[in-house]
Write a protein that holds these residues in place. Structure first.
Motif, PDB file in Angstrom:
ATOM      1  N   HIS A  99      10.862  10.082  10.935  1.00 26.47           N
ATOM      2  CA  HIS A  99      10.608   8.944   9.823  1.00 26.47           C
ATOM      3  C   HIS A  99      11.985   8.228  10.065  1.00 26.47           C
ATOM      4  CE1 HIS A  99       7.026  10.998   8.310  1.00 26.47           C
ATOM      5  NE2 HIS A  99       7.771  11.953   8.131  1.00 26.47           N
ATOM      6  N   ILE A 113       0.758  -1.277  -0.099  1.00 17.04           N
ATOM      7  CA  ILE A 113      -0.025   0.177  -0.012  1.00 17.04           C
ATOM      8  C   ILE A 113       0.957   1.202  -0.095  1.00 17.04           C
ATOM      9  CG2 ILE A 113      -1.738   1.309   1.213  1.00 17.04           C
ATOM     10  CD1 ILE A 113      -2.774  -1.322   2.414  1.00 17.04           C
ATOM     11  N   ARG A 114       0.702   2.224  -0.746  1.00 19.79           N
ATOM     12  CA  ARG A 114       1.308   3.331  -0.968  1.00 19.79           C
ATOM     13  C   ARG A 114       0.356   4.559  -1.049  1.00 19.79           C
ATOM     14  NH1 ARG A 114       3.950   2.782  -5.232  1.00 19.79           N
ATOM     15  NH2 ARG A 114       3.571   4.553  -6.259  1.00 19.79           N
ATOM     16  N   LEU A 115       0.507   5.378  -0.343  1.00 17.98           N
ATOM     17  CA  LEU A 115      -0.377   6.768  -0.053  1.00 17.98           C
ATOM     18  C   LEU A 115       0.872   7.887  -0.361  1.00 17.98           C
ATOM     19  CD1 LEU A 115      -2.529   6.155   2.985  1.00 17.98           C
ATOM     20  CD2 LEU A 115      -2.923   5.486   0.643  1.00 17.98           C
ATOM     21  N   GLU A 116       0.493   8.931  -1.464  1.00 19.70           N
ATOM     22  CA  GLU A 116       1.182   9.725  -1.806  1.00 19.70           C
ATOM     23  C   GLU A 116       0.479  11.093  -1.509  1.00 19.70           C
ATOM     24  OE1 GLU A 116       2.988   8.974  -5.581  1.00 19.70           O
ATOM     25  OE2 GLU A 116       4.232   7.487  -4.951  1.00 19.70           O
ATOM     26  N   ASP A 137       1.761  10.930   3.471  1.00 19.67           N
ATOM     27  CA  ASP A 137       2.646   9.838   2.620  1.00 19.67           C
ATOM     28  C   ASP A 137       3.079   8.815   3.375  1.00 19.67           C
ATOM     29  OD1 ASP A 137       3.095  11.566   0.322  1.00 19.67           O
ATOM     30  OD2 ASP A 137       4.302  12.952   1.453  1.00 19.67           O
ATOM     31  N   LEU A 138       2.516   7.414   2.959  1.00 20.84           N
ATOM     32  CA  LEU A 138       2.876   6.353   3.815  1.00 20.84           C
ATOM     33  C   LEU A 138       3.118   5.197   2.968  1.00 20.84           C
ATOM     34  CD1 LEU A 138       0.062   6.085   6.817  1.00 20.84           C
ATOM     35  CD2 LEU A 138       2.580   6.414   6.833  1.00 20.84           C
ATOM     36  N   SER A 139       3.767   4.436   3.221  1.00 20.42           N
ATOM     37  CA  SER A 139       3.955   2.864   2.716  1.00 20.42           C
ATOM     38  C   SER A 139       4.002   1.808   3.642  1.00 20.42           C
ATOM     39  CB  SER A 139       5.662   2.815   1.981  1.00 20.42           C
ATOM     40  OG  SER A 139       5.548   3.910   0.808  1.00 20.42           O
ATOM     41  N   ARG A 161      -2.157   2.073  -9.312  1.00 21.00           N
ATOM     42  CA  ARG A 161      -2.784   3.116  -9.051  1.00 21.00           C
ATOM     43  C   ARG A 161      -4.391   2.720  -8.994  1.00 21.00           C
ATOM     44  NH1 ARG A 161      -5.590   7.177 -11.720  1.00 21.00           N
ATOM     45  NH2 ARG A 161      -5.157   9.351 -10.535  1.00 21.00           N
ATOM     46  N   ALA A 193       4.369  -2.202   3.773  1.00 26.80           N
ATOM     47  CA  ALA A 193       5.128  -3.324   3.033  1.00 26.80           C
ATOM     48  C   ALA A 193       4.275  -4.592   2.929  1.00 26.80           C
ATOM     49  CB  ALA A 193       6.459  -3.851   3.682  1.00 26.80           C
TER      50      ALA A 193
END
Length: 353
Positions: A351, A2-5, A25-27, A68, A29
């Motif tokens: 971070h 999951i990736r939030l940009e 902004d989060l990733s 996306r 794994a």
């Protein structure tokens, strides 16, 4: 996974848009248990609902499994939601359906499975969550913990890659909370499902998650491995949450510290070091006396830790500090920087990857 940009989200208000999230902004794994923690109103539930597009972002992009999905609609949106199970705080079970009927419901909605296949899948899921003997009961006949287990089984019905848990233990007592968290960890371990866990309780994060992001007023203010964030909070919001989990929190008031002689340090022992008599040995070797002023001992997931604020005085305090560090102990010199209140902790996000 999951990736939030650059995610932002606003809701319509009486006097114009009301921001709920700002520049997230989060990733996450694949295969990890990722915690998102914050106080009420921080934006946690809004954030998790953006992952499966129950809410659409005002700005930014959402990626799941490298794709996306921000604008997904129709069948693509339905496929996305089948790949992302969700567990709710208040269970959201269908009262007119049995336990087995609740778990079967998402399978029935797909139209892809026959009755025998659904029955076999439901039986396997109920066995996994320990509810086989309750298959024909109705939700009103179950305890809170049993209802949440039904919710977890239902969320797993379509074999999702991701499981979103929105305050999944907030309505449960401590003992039941522990059992549900153990179940989630077992599911993560056995099935490899990526879990995103939303909570306002630091103890839930400490017991369950690999990494955590701290949300405050719609922004991520701190992020990193749970051990680092829990034992070395850098932001006021994080420290408040740690203190709520442990009222004395392993912190010493600055007013009390001002009256102490010697050198005041915060010692953090993790892993095997938490069970070794390192402090006593180093004190003897350097002819140093020590007093334990505050502290806490416990586990972060399976890993033991101990954290103490200690006053050191005697012949070779500098040598004792060097010896502690050489023995794998994290030593923070407190001096005038002992956190007395959340306001004393830095407000910059930290971070850690």
């Amino acid at each position: 996974m999951i990736r939030l940009e650059g995610i932002s989200k606003s809701f319509a208000g009486k006097d114009g848009p009301v921001p709920a999230l700002d520049g997230i902004d989060l990733s996450v794994a694949r295969g990890e248990i990722f915690g998102i923690i914050g106080s009420s109103g921080a934006g946690k539930s809004t954030l998790v609902r953006l992952i499966n597009l129950l809410e659409r972002p005002t700005g930014g992009e959402v990626f799941v499994a490298g794709e996306r999905v921000t604008d997904a609609k129709g069948e693509r949106l339905r496929e996305l939601r089948r790949s992302i199970g969700m567990v709710f705080q208040h269970f959201n079970l269908l009262s007119a359906r049995t336990v087995a009927g609740n778990v079967a419901y998402p399978l029935e909605l797909t139209g892809r499975y026959g009755k025998a296949e659904i029955a076999a899948r439901v039986a396997a899921l109920l066995a996994r969550v320990g509810l086989s003997e309750h298959a024909h009961k109705y939700p009103r006949q179950l305890s809170g913990g049993q209802k949440q287990r039904v919710g977890i089984a239902r969320a797993l019905a379509c074999e999702p890659q991701v499981l979103l848990c929105d305050e999944a233990t907030s309505a449960l007592d401590p003992q039941t909370t522990g059992a549900v968290l153990d179940l989630l960890r077992q599911i993560n371990r056995d099935l490899g499902v990526t879990i995103v866990l939303i909570t306002h309780e630091m103890d839930v994060i400490r017991r369950t998650c690999d990494r955590v992001a701290v949300l405050d007023r719609g922004r991520v203010v701190e992020e990193g491995p749970v051990t680092e964030v829990f034992l070395h909070p850098r932001h006021a919001a994080t420290l408040r949450l740690v203190r709520e989990a442990e009222p004395d929190g392993g912190w010493l008031d600055a007013a009390a510290a001002a009256d102490l002689g010697g050198r005041t340090v915060r010692l953090t022992f993790t892993g095997p070091a938490a069970h070794k008599p390192i402090l006593g040995r180093i004190a003897r070797e350097n002819a140093v006396d020590y007093g334990i002023l505050a502290g806490r001992v416990g586990h972060i997931r399976e890993a033991p830790y101990a954290q103490f604020i200690v006053s050191l005085a005697g012949r070779d305090v500098a040598g004792a500090i060097a010896g502690l560090r050489a023995s794998g102990v994290d030593v923070e010199l407190q001096g005038g920087d002992i956190p007395a209140s959340p306001a004393r902790i830095e407000e910059r996000p930290r971070h850690v990857v």
